[in-house]
Design an enzyme around this catalytic site. Structure first.
Site, mmCIF file in Angstrom:
data_model
loop_
_atom_site.group_PDB
_atom_site.id
_atom_site.type_symbol
_atom_site.label_atom_id
_atom_site.label_comp_id
_atom_site.label_asym_id
_atom_site.label_seq_id
_atom_site.Cartn_x
_atom_site.Cartn_y
_atom_site.Cartn_z
ATOM 1 N N GLN A 1 0.837 -1.202 0.000
ATOM 2 C CA GLN A 1 0.000 0.000 0.000
ATOM 3 C C GLN A 1 0.872 1.252 0.000
ATOM 4 O OE1 GLN A 1 -3.645 0.442 2.564
ATOM 5 N NE2 GLN A 1 -2.356 1.841 3.704
ATOM 6 N N GLY A 2 0.771 2.070 -1.053
ATOM 7 C CA GLY A 2 1.554 3.295 -1.158
ATOM 8 C C GLY A 2 0.741 4.516 -0.757
ATOM 9 N N TYR A 3 0.554 4.694 0.546
ATOM 10 C CA TYR A 3 -0.218 5.834 1.066
ATOM 11 C C TYR A 3 0.687 6.836 1.790
ATOM 12 C CZ TYR A 3 -5.060 4.284 0.195
ATOM 13 O OH TYR A 3 -6.260 3.944 -0.376
ATOM 14 N N SER A 4 1.225 6.426 2.949
ATOM 15 C CA SER A 4 1.954 7.352 3.819
ATOM 16 C C SER A 4 3.209 7.896 3.141
ATOM 17 C CB SER A 4 2.339 6.656 5.121
ATOM 18 O OG SER A 4 1.199 6.317 5.881
ATOM 19 N N SER B 1 4.356 -1.556 4.316
ATOM 20 C CA SER B 1 4.467 -2.933 4.784
ATOM 21 C C SER B 1 4.662 -3.893 3.611
ATOM 22 C CB SER B 1 3.212 -3.340 5.559
ATOM 23 O OG SER B 1 3.019 -2.507 6.680
ATOM 24 N N GLU C 1 -10.124 -1.773 6.095
ATOM 25 C CA GLU C 1 -8.917 -2.147 6.834
ATOM 26 C C GLU C 1 -9.226 -2.845 8.147
ATOM 27 O OE1 GLU C 1 -4.566 -0.140 7.752
ATOM 28 O OE2 GLU C 1 -6.294 1.152 7.443
ATOM 29 N N SER D 1 -3.036 7.326 14.067
ATOM 30 C CA SER D 1 -2.640 7.537 15.454
ATOM 31 C C SER D 1 -3.853 7.748 16.356
ATOM 32 C CB SER D 1 -1.716 8.764 15.559
ATOM 33 O OG SER D 1 -2.453 9.946 15.283
#
Length: 382
Positions: free
Chosen positions: A115-118, A150, A234, A359
């Site tokens: 997953q390419g998000y953050s 990840s 998720e 968070s």
């Protein structure tokens, strides 16, 4: 809600338990294990339909499978990101061509996803994404950096949230692109070494990486609603499987407390009982949420519940062992400059529980603004 299991569910449990007992081997290579699961149809139970090589399963049967898998000591999954995040998103937002191309390999365990998000400046505040995707003749050229990715070192593909409109701001002008990872010189993966000594997370650098125009999910500029839809998948059935693992960790802490004599301390006993009661509460909340009675803030509530609980369990695991908790195993190698036993790994890894996956501060803001209707936090507030 009375979330019970029917006779058919228990028959399904018997089948799942027998199959796992016959096939699950913790020593099996993870990619080989994904193919084994796929060949038996165990990948994609929660998809809306079963025409991609997966088998159909009701919601309760999905819960049964997740619980039995957690109990079986089967190898950790490498394909869960493709199965539980990408696939349900494609079912809702993808074109027929995208479904036909990508869902069968996921169901077969043949293609793994990350997953390419953050990004370094856009983690919890995902709307701050700066990775750019520029349209060229036959697709897009992607440049930028993603982090905390990840399993990127194992993945064949990455779904990337990128800015396709250079003049856009915040959640406008974003697109979700499906990007092959096998692009030497255009994609670099750098493992991030954690204080546990392991590297499940990675930095990923895109330097003109290519994505085909037909691999934009939901259309150009629709990345924000698609990305939010994906995040909604998720936390679901997997939460209950996670709690099976939590219960086993708690049982280990209880055993250690009995062995060391720490259980005679009334403060320790109170903490152990509280951990047990809170875990039971989390299970009931998860079942209510799956039954549709959790409300719009249920995923955020669930994240707050389990993250703090797990972190406190790690601290308790150290407390009941006393000074011995600071001494590592005797086996050492250059590849693993220090070893950790299970309790030490639990303590160190759980320090991140209240940060990753959104968070605690972000979850509380979601609950406050979107559920309780409190005034929005001023922009730029510290």
């Amino acid at each position: 809600m009375d979330f019970g299991f029917s006779h058919e569910d228990e028959e399904f449990r018997t089948e799942a338990r027998a199959w796992l007992a016959a096939h699950a081997d913790p020593a099996t290579d993870r990619r080989t294990w994904e193919r084994t699961l796929g060949a038996a149809g165990w990948i994609g139970l929660g998809w809306a339909e079963s025409r991609y090589g997966n088998r159909a399963a009701t919601l309760t049967q999905q819960v049964v499978w997740a619980e039995e898998y957690a109990r079986s000591k089967a190898p950790p999954r490498s394909g869960h990101i493709g199965e539980n995040l990408l696939a349900p998103t494609l079912v809702v937002h993808g074109s027929e061509e995208q479904k036909s191309r990508f869902l069968p390999p996921v169901a077969a365990g043949e293609e793994l996803w990350c997953q390419g998000y953050s990004e370094p400046g856009a983690g919890s505040d995902l709307a701050g994404v700066r990775t750019a995707a520029v349209r060229d003749r036959d697709g897009y050229r992607i440049s930028g950096q993603k982090t905390w990715t990840s399993l990127a070192h194992e993945a064949d593909w990455c779904f990337v949230l990128a800015r396709t409109d250079p003049d856009s701001r915040r959640h406008h002008g974003l697109s979700l692109l499906l990007v092959p990872m096998d692009q030497p010189g255009r994609i670099e993966v750098r493992p991030i070494r954690q204080m546990t000594g392991t590297s499940e997370f990675n930095e990923v650098f895109f330097d003109g990486a290519h994505a085909r125009v037909e691999h934009v999910v939901g259309g150009e500029g629709q990345g924000w609603p698609v990305a939010m839809s994906l995040l909604g998948f998720e936390r679901g059935v997997s939460t209950l499987a996670q709690q099976i693992g939590f219960a086993e960790e708690l049982a280990g802490v209880v055993r250690a407390a009995a062995e060391t004599g720490a259980v005679r301390d009334p403060v320790v006993r109170e903490r152990l009982v509280r951990q047990w009661a809170e875990l039971r509460t989390m299970r009931r909340h998860a079942l209510r949420t799956l039954g549709g009675s959790g409300g719009p803030g249920a995923p955020s509530v669930a994240k707050l519940l389990w993250a703090g609980w797990h972190q406190r369990l790690g601290e308790l695991a150290m407390q009941v062992r006393g000074a011995a908790a600071t001494v590592g195993p005797t086996d050492w190698s250059p590849a693993a400059p220090y070893g950790l036993d299970a309790d030490q790994h639990l303590f160190l890894f759980s320090r991140a529980d209240t940060i990753y996956g959104g968070s605690d501060q972000v979850q509380r803001t979601i609950i406050a603004e979107r559920v309780l209707g409190l005034p929005r936090e001023p922009k730029g507030a510290v």
